[in-house]
Design a protein around this motif. Sequence first.
Motif, short mmCIF file in Angstrom:
data_model
loop_
_atom_site.label_atom_id
_atom_site.label_comp_id
_atom_site.label_asym_id
_atom_site.label_seq_id
_atom_site.Cartn_x
_atom_site.Cartn_y
_atom_site.Cartn_z
N TYR A 169 56.75 41.78 41.15
CA TYR A 169 57.37 40.56 40.59
C TYR A 169 56.54 39.49 40.23
N PHE A 170 55.48 39.26 40.95
CA PHE A 170 54.56 38.02 40.80
C PHE A 170 53.71 38.31 39.35
N MET A 171 53.10 39.94 39.13
CA MET A 171 52.50 40.03 38.02
C MET A 171 53.42 39.99 36.93
N ASP A 172 54.75 39.81 36.84
CA ASP A 172 55.48 39.84 35.51
C ASP A 172 55.36 38.38 35.12
N ARG A 173 54.98 37.43 36.14
CA ARG A 173 55.07 36.12 35.96
C ARG A 173 53.74 35.30 35.74
N VAL A 174 52.75 35.84 36.58
CA VAL A 174 51.44 35.26 36.88
C VAL A 174 50.36 36.07 36.20
N TRP A 175 49.28 35.95 36.00
CA TRP A 175 48.23 36.64 35.42
C TRP A 175 47.68 37.64 36.60
N ALA A 176 47.83 38.85 36.30
CA ALA A 176 47.45 40.16 37.30
C ALA A 176 46.27 40.00 38.09
N PRO A 177 45.06 39.50 37.29
CA PRO A 177 43.96 39.46 38.15
C PRO A 177 43.87 38.50 39.35
N LEU A 178 44.62 37.35 39.06
CA LEU A 178 44.65 36.30 39.95
C LEU A 178 45.57 36.68 41.18
N VAL A 179 46.76 37.50 40.94
CA VAL A 179 47.64 37.99 42.04
C VAL A 179 46.64 39.06 42.66
N SER A 180 46.20 39.83 41.89
CA SER A 180 45.14 40.86 42.67
C SER A 180 44.15 40.23 43.71
N ALA A 181 43.63 39.14 43.32
CA ALA A 181 42.65 38.41 44.32
C ALA A 181 43.25 37.95 45.35
N ILE A 182 44.53 37.20 45.22
CA ILE A 182 45.28 36.64 46.43
C ILE A 182 45.72 37.94 47.51
N TYR A 183 46.38 38.91 46.86
CA TYR A 183 46.70 39.89 47.72
C TYR A 183 45.58 40.80 48.63
N PHE A 184 44.29 40.94 47.85
CA PHE A 184 43.25 41.75 48.27
C PHE A 184 42.77 40.76 49.65
N SER A 185 42.80 39.48 49.30
CA SER A 185 42.29 38.31 50.45
C SER A 185 43.01 38.61 51.62
N GLY A 186 44.46 39.07 51.49
CA GLY A 186 45.35 39.21 52.70
C GLY A 186 44.30 40.50 53.62
N THR A 187 44.00 41.65 52.82
CA THR A 187 43.34 42.75 53.39
C THR A 187 41.97 41.97 54.27
N VAL A 188 41.52 41.05 53.68
CA VAL A 188 40.37 40.65 54.52
C VAL A 188 40.90 40.05 55.76
N VAL A 189 41.95 39.28 55.62
CA VAL A 189 42.60 38.23 56.88
C VAL A 189 42.92 39.73 57.97
N GLY A 190 43.48 40.82 57.52
CA GLY A 190 43.96 41.75 58.58
C GLY A 190 42.69 42.60 58.69
N ILE A 191 41.76 42.64 58.27
CA ILE A 191 40.67 43.26 58.84
C ILE A 191 40.01 42.49 59.91
N ALA A 192 39.83 41.15 59.54
CA ALA A 192 39.18 40.00 60.51
C ALA A 192 39.99 40.13 61.80
N CYS A 193 41.28 40.38 61.78
CA CYS A 193 42.11 40.23 63.21
C CYS A 193 41.57 41.48 63.90
N MET A 194 41.30 42.67 63.23
CA MET A 194 40.95 43.97 63.92
C MET A 194 39.59 43.92 64.39
N LEU A 195 38.85 42.72 63.84
CA LEU A 195 37.51 42.50 64.57
C LEU A 195 37.48 41.69 65.87
N MET A 196 38.69 41.01 66.09
CA MET A 196 38.86 40.39 67.49
C MET A 196 38.48 41.51 68.58
N PRO A 197 38.05 40.83 69.68
CA PRO A 197 37.72 41.73 70.73
C PRO A 197 38.88 42.51 71.59
N ALA A 198 39.03 43.52 71.91
CA ALA A 198 39.89 44.15 72.80
C ALA A 198 40.25 43.42 73.97
#
Length: 415
Positions: A280-309
Amino acid sequence: MSAKSIPSEVKSYWHILLTAMIGTGCGLLSITFYTQGLFFQPVTEAFGWTRAEFFTSYTILMLLGVITGPLVGRLVARFGVRRVGLLGLFGHSLGYLLLAVNPGSLALWYLSYAALSILAAGSLPITWTALVSQYFKARLGLAIGITMSGTGVAAALAPLYVRFGLDTFGWRWTYASLGLMAWVLATLAVLAFIRRSGPTQTPTQQAPENQEGLSPRQAYRSYRFWFVNAAVFLISLAVGGLVPNFAPLLAEKGIAASDVGTIVSLLGIAIIAGRLSAGYFMDRVWAPLVSAIYFSGTVVGIACMLMPAPLSMGTAGFAAVMAGLALGAELDIIAYITRRYFGSRHYSEIFGSVYVFFAVGVGVAASAWGFLLDWTENYAPILWASIALIVFANVLILMLGRYPRPGHAGSEAPP
């Protein structure tokens, strides 16, 4: 294309979207990618294999994509989606049957995965995105998102079925039945909705400008082609080992076995949301910017998994959602960027070449995660490395520049 034609585009070709989504969800990349981690424990306990030995099979499967990816692209261009897709779906079922009857031989297990990679190659997203790219222009991003949401449906439903099968009937029956059900469902959809099997699936009412674009040779001489490939490789290397290791990672973080399947399914739901929203967003916004935003979400998710058990269910669920949104957008973004920067005339061949870098990245990652975890017994170093790779890949994607103007490969259009 006028605004009035946008809804008619989806309305006219809904059956194409449905078939492409089912084909993607029942194909090699979806089923294997999102269930491999659940088979790890019962198979290794049955045969006494190490984590690295088990996940090397996935490396073999993905590295053979160096050969099968470009080959499938050429086969689709020559013989059409119907023939290539049907053969790939049938081969996928046969490959899972080979896994189910393994007597405990590691060499035979590797050969079975090699056979699966070759026999099921026609069921890869290369086939199904090539189909929708010929029918859609105004809402190409949404069409690719719907197509690739099939992987999210598989990620949400397949782990639940696999968990039930493993607990009830064992891993052999689960492998065999999983492949059979995927084949039957997708084959029925292809036979019902794709009537032609020629080299082109393009309908007569589609505008001829949808078939413009670079030749493979022209694309290979473009800096954008190599920037895209480098970014795809780095992202695949970063996240390629995450999904098959997600269930064991959750277990190490203190999540109960009964809750692991639920969180993995939540990952699948987030992948569906990532697919659709990115399109939806790539039809309206420059795709590389959409890509950078979404992959930053992966960084957040991975950072959560680095928290101690031990992680709470809320933290693990949040990590799954953030990682899933980005994982869902990954192949959509690759397919969309390939189509927008290189055109549709030779889309399947060019995307097949890009897929090589995706396959190598995922294949290397799957094996690397296994060996590093057996060696260090610690997820932290590889999780930190994954974050760094994603950041670098984002920089490369943002350097692609404006979209080329239609019919003018050397010029640019506003994003």
